[in-house]
Design an enzyme around this catalytic site. Sequence first.
Site, PDB file in Angstrom:
ATOM      1  N   THR A  13       0.838  -1.201   0.000  1.00 27.74           N
ATOM      2  CA  THR A  13       0.000   0.000   0.000  1.00 27.74           C
ATOM      3  C   THR A  13       0.877   1.257   0.000  1.00 27.74           C
ATOM      4  O   THR A  13       0.411   2.344   0.291  1.00 27.74           O
ATOM      5  CB  THR A  13      -0.943   0.011   1.229  1.00 27.74           C
ATOM      6  OG1 THR A  13      -0.137  -0.231   2.388  1.00 27.74           O
ATOM      7  CG2 THR A  13      -1.996  -1.066   1.118  1.00 27.74           C
ATOM      8  N   GLY A  14       2.141   1.074  -0.318  1.00 19.54           N
ATOM      9  CA  GLY A  14       3.051   2.224  -0.331  1.00 19.54           C
ATOM     10  C   GLY A  14       3.046   2.938  -1.676  1.00 19.54           C
ATOM     11  O   GLY A  14       2.501   2.459  -2.674  1.00 19.54           O
ATOM     12  N   LEU A  16       5.464   3.561  -3.811  1.00 24.14           N
ATOM     13  CA  LEU A  16       6.166   2.917  -4.926  1.00 24.14           C
ATOM     14  C   LEU A  16       5.251   1.901  -5.627  1.00 24.14           C
ATOM     15  O   LEU A  16       5.196   1.825  -6.855  1.00 24.14           O
ATOM     16  CB  LEU A  16       7.422   2.214  -4.400  1.00 24.14           C
ATOM     17  CG  LEU A  16       8.203   1.454  -5.462  1.00 24.14           C
ATOM     18  CD1 LEU A  16       8.972   2.411  -6.351  1.00 24.14           C
ATOM     19  CD2 LEU A  16       9.154   0.457  -4.830  1.00 24.14           C
ATOM     20  N   ARG A  45      -0.657  -4.146   5.635  1.00 30.00           N
ATOM     21  CA  ARG A  45      -1.169  -4.204   7.024  1.00 30.00           C
ATOM     22  C   ARG A  45      -2.620  -3.781   7.116  1.00 30.00           C
ATOM     23  O   ARG A  45      -3.318  -4.096   8.050  1.00 30.00           O
ATOM     24  CB  ARG A  45      -0.375  -3.199   7.872  1.00 30.00           C
ATOM     25  CG  ARG A  45       0.796  -3.802   8.563  1.00 30.00           C
ATOM     26  CD  ARG A  45       1.446  -2.753   9.384  1.00 30.00           C
ATOM     27  NE  ARG A  45       0.989  -2.878  10.768  1.00 30.00           N
ATOM     28  CZ  ARG A  45       1.813  -2.769  11.800  1.00 30.00           C
ATOM     29  NH1 ARG A  45       3.082  -2.501  11.606  1.00 30.00           N
ATOM     30  NH2 ARG A  45       1.374  -2.897  13.021  1.00 30.00           N
ATOM     31  N   ILE A  88       4.238  -7.686   8.592  1.00 32.48           N
ATOM     32  CA  ILE A  88       5.481  -8.268   8.076  1.00 32.48           C
ATOM     33  C   ILE A  88       6.581  -8.364   9.130  1.00 32.48           C
ATOM     34  O   ILE A  88       7.552  -9.083   8.960  1.00 32.48           O
ATOM     35  CB  ILE A  88       6.020  -7.463   6.860  1.00 32.48           C
ATOM     36  CG1 ILE A  88       6.241  -5.998   7.215  1.00 32.48           C
ATOM     37  CG2 ILE A  88       5.106  -7.612   5.668  1.00 32.48           C
ATOM     38  CD1 ILE A  88       6.916  -5.205   6.119  1.00 32.48           C
ATOM     39  N   LYS A 142      16.508   0.367  -3.219  1.00 30.43           N
ATOM     40  CA  LYS A 142      17.459   1.120  -2.422  1.00 30.43           C
ATOM     41  C   LYS A 142      16.718   1.942  -1.372  1.00 30.43           C
ATOM     42  O   LYS A 142      15.523   2.145  -1.559  1.00 30.43           O
ATOM     43  CB  LYS A 142      18.316   2.017  -3.314  1.00 30.43           C
ATOM     44  CG  LYS A 142      17.519   3.121  -4.050  1.00 30.43           C
ATOM     45  CD  LYS A 142      18.364   4.302  -4.262  1.00 30.43           C
ATOM     46  CE  LYS A 142      17.913   5.448  -3.423  1.00 30.43           C
ATOM     47  NZ  LYS A 142      16.968   6.362  -4.015  1.00 30.43           N
ATOM     48  N   ASP A 171      18.123  -0.644  -9.449  1.00 30.69           N
ATOM     49  CA  ASP A 171      18.472   0.767  -9.601  1.00 30.69           C
ATOM     50  C   ASP A 171      17.671   1.192 -10.818  1.00 30.69           C
ATOM     51  O   ASP A 171      18.017   0.840 -11.945  1.00 30.69           O
ATOM     52  CB  ASP A 171      19.980   0.930  -9.859  1.00 30.69           C
ATOM     53  CG  ASP A 171      20.345   2.400  -9.926  1.00 30.69           C
ATOM     54  OD1 ASP A 171      19.594   3.168 -10.560  1.00 30.69           O
ATOM     55  OD2 ASP A 171      21.370   2.801  -9.344  1.00 30.69           O
ATOM     56  N   HIS A 172      16.570   1.901 -10.587  1.00 28.70           N
ATOM     57  CA  HIS A 172      15.634   2.073 -11.700  1.00 28.70           C
ATOM     58  C   HIS A 172      16.228   2.874 -12.860  1.00 28.70           C
ATOM     59  O   HIS A 172      15.736   2.837 -13.966  1.00 28.70           O
ATOM     60  CB  HIS A 172      14.292   2.646 -11.217  1.00 28.70           C
ATOM     61  CG  HIS A 172      14.300   4.110 -10.909  1.00 28.70           C
ATOM     62  ND1 HIS A 172      14.824   4.623  -9.757  1.00 28.70           N
ATOM     63  CD2 HIS A 172      13.846   5.161 -11.606  1.00 28.70           C
ATOM     64  CE1 HIS A 172      14.669   5.931  -9.758  1.00 28.70           C
ATOM     65  NE2 HIS A 172      14.081   6.294 -10.874  1.00 28.70           N
ATOM     66  N   ASP A 229      21.280   9.585  -1.917  1.00 29.78           N
ATOM     67  CA  ASP A 229      19.994   9.326  -2.573  1.00 29.78           C
ATOM     68  C   ASP A 229      20.151   9.197  -4.086  1.00 29.78           C
ATOM     69  O   ASP A 229      19.455   8.406  -4.721  1.00 29.78           O
ATOM     70  CB  ASP A 229      19.028  10.481  -2.234  1.00 29.78           C
ATOM     71  CG  ASP A 229      17.634  10.251  -2.780  1.00 29.78           C
ATOM     72  OD1 ASP A 229      17.061   9.184  -2.484  1.00 29.78           O
ATOM     73  OD2 ASP A 229      17.116  11.121  -3.512  1.00 29.78           O
ATOM     74  N   HIS A 234      22.407   5.958  -8.626  1.00 26.08           N
ATOM     75  CA  HIS A 234      22.028   6.229 -10.016  1.00 26.08           C
ATOM     76  C   HIS A 234      23.164   6.876 -10.817  1.00 26.08           C
ATOM     77  O   HIS A 234      23.490   6.454 -11.917  1.00 26.08           O
ATOM     78  CB  HIS A 234      20.828   7.175 -10.076  1.00 26.08           C
ATOM     79  CG  HIS A 234      19.648   6.726  -9.265  1.00 26.08           C
ATOM     80  ND1 HIS A 234      19.259   5.420  -9.185  1.00 26.08           N
ATOM     81  CD2 HIS A 234      18.765   7.415  -8.499  1.00 26.08           C
ATOM     82  CE1 HIS A 234      18.186   5.318  -8.411  1.00 26.08           C
ATOM     83  NE2 HIS A 234      17.872   6.519  -7.974  1.00 26.08           N
TER      84      HIS A 234
HETATM   85  C1  BG6 Z   1      14.947   8.017  -6.411  1.00 28.42           C
HETATM   86  C2  BG6 Z   1      15.303   9.014  -5.333  1.00 28.42           C
HETATM   87  O1  BG6 Z   1      15.788   6.907  -6.330  1.00 28.42           O
HETATM   88  O2  BG6 Z   1      15.082   8.627  -7.684  1.00 28.42           O
HETATM   89  C3  BG6 Z   1      14.410  10.233  -5.456  1.00 28.42           C
HETATM   90  O3  BG6 Z   1      15.131   8.414  -4.062  1.00 28.42           O
HETATM   91  C4  BG6 Z   1      14.520  10.816  -6.843  1.00 28.42           C
HETATM   92  O4  BG6 Z   1      14.768  11.212  -4.483  1.00 28.42           O
HETATM   93  C5  BG6 Z   1      14.232   9.740  -7.879  1.00 28.42           C
HETATM   94  O5  BG6 Z   1      13.543  11.849  -6.937  1.00 28.42           O
HETATM   95  C6  BG6 Z   1      14.471  10.277  -9.271  1.00 28.42           C
HETATM   96  O6  BG6 Z   1      14.002   9.327 -10.186  1.00 28.42           O
HETATM   97  P1  BG6 Z   1      13.470   9.792 -11.599  1.00 28.42           P
HETATM   98  O7  BG6 Z   1      13.193   8.521 -12.315  1.00 28.42           O
HETATM   99  O8  BG6 Z   1      12.249  10.613 -11.354  1.00 28.42           O
HETATM  100  O9  BG6 Z   1      14.563  10.591 -12.205  1.00 28.42           O
END
Ligand code: BG6
Length: 463
Positions: A13-14, A16, A45, A88, A142, A171-172, A229, A234
Amino acid sequence: MSLNKAFTIFGGTGDLTFRKLMPAQYNMTAANAEEAQSRIIIIGRRDYTTEQYCELVRDWVKKFARLPYEEKTFEVFAKRISYFKMDISDLNEYARLSEYYTAENIDDHVFYLAVAPKFFGVIASGLKAVKEASLGKVILEKPFGEDLESAKELNKQLETFFPAENIYRIDHYLGKEMVRNIQTIRFTNPIFANLWNSQYIESVQISAFEDLGIGTRGGYYDTSGALKDMVQNHLFQILSIVAMEWPEQFSTTAMHDAQLRVLRALRPVEDVRDSLVLGQYKGYRQEKSVPTDSTTETYAALRLFIDNERWWNTPFYIRTGKKLRCREMQIAIVFRQTFISAPRNILIIKIQPNEGVHLQFNVKTPGDTDEITQAKMDFSQSSSISSRINTPEAYERLITACIKGERSWFSQWDQIETSWDFVEHLKDLYRWDKLPVFTYEQGSDGPAEADNLLKRFGDEWVF
Ligand code: BG6
């Protein structure tokens, strides 16, 4: 649908899950992807029924999915979802979860931990105790710990519950279309590949501007700051892809090794004043959950060198910040001048929001003159709607890659460890030298000191 397979999300439910994971799974369903042939088990929860949960998801899908919302597709998607309420952090609850899996004949798992790292250990040990951990892969978000020590501890812990090859650290940025494109642009074009070194490249500049602030994430962000962060993960991933040697083969191990060699070759910083500027946007201390005397940086600019034959004389400039004038991420490759009076050639790889490549080169000014004009050529990859609709989003790619077992799309532990170490040391030097965290105006380019960091060495930011 393969009924024995499940994609289980802890932290269902977060933010992300709602903004990224469920829209990604919807897109995969809409695209009829093979990897969407599984159940989706949501662990939360709160007291929802599956139907109530699906109604929440419907709104998020409408807002955030790449592919248009369609009633019929959503119904197919919703059939994949089941909501399972549990705490959890209570180890006893995992037996109940395991019984549920057995009753539903599920024995092939991907577990997605969309929760704070403090829960990673308890979830992993809970799953291990009921033997589900041995039946699947786990994807982690992360931050991998709060500092190098806790990251190491976390890693050790996880590897006792899951085999190392089943742990996928997301790492998106590695799923972004233009980040995947860097290698193609660089290695398949001799006009770039042959000049990709210190002899021809004067500087490499990686800029990641964000226009938004920290929103409601003050509690997390204030313990992290821009260096941990954004930079440590990234931006160091991008740096290592831009700078790596040609991997002898395109195997996952060869790619990871090539990236790791770059990170390990980062030159130790001697004078931190020549290497780092930190900033904080005005008003940050008034954000929710941020202490009023916080010195956490919301902006960082770095000047780094890579100690190897290819890059010994080329600075890598990196900067990122929140509440800047726009949202834009790009990599600029600034070539050296051949004639003093001619502008430099610049190659810009645009990562977001627009995806494309921009090249600046010199031509003769038309007419009876020998003057030079800068020609600017743009290739825009994201301008057409069809390209946007056809390009999977980062989370969609990464979920798909994990299900297929393609590990090159994920960060490796040794990369994380090396970059943690470097960034932490840098931040310590900054603190020991009692350097200030400069404030900057919201909507600006960050603190003026970040411009001076380059000016002192005769450079300037391209973007
Ligand atoms: C996340 C950070 O990993 O990446 C955020 O925690 C940041 O603070 C975000 O805003 C940026 O991702 P994107 O895809 O919007 O550039």
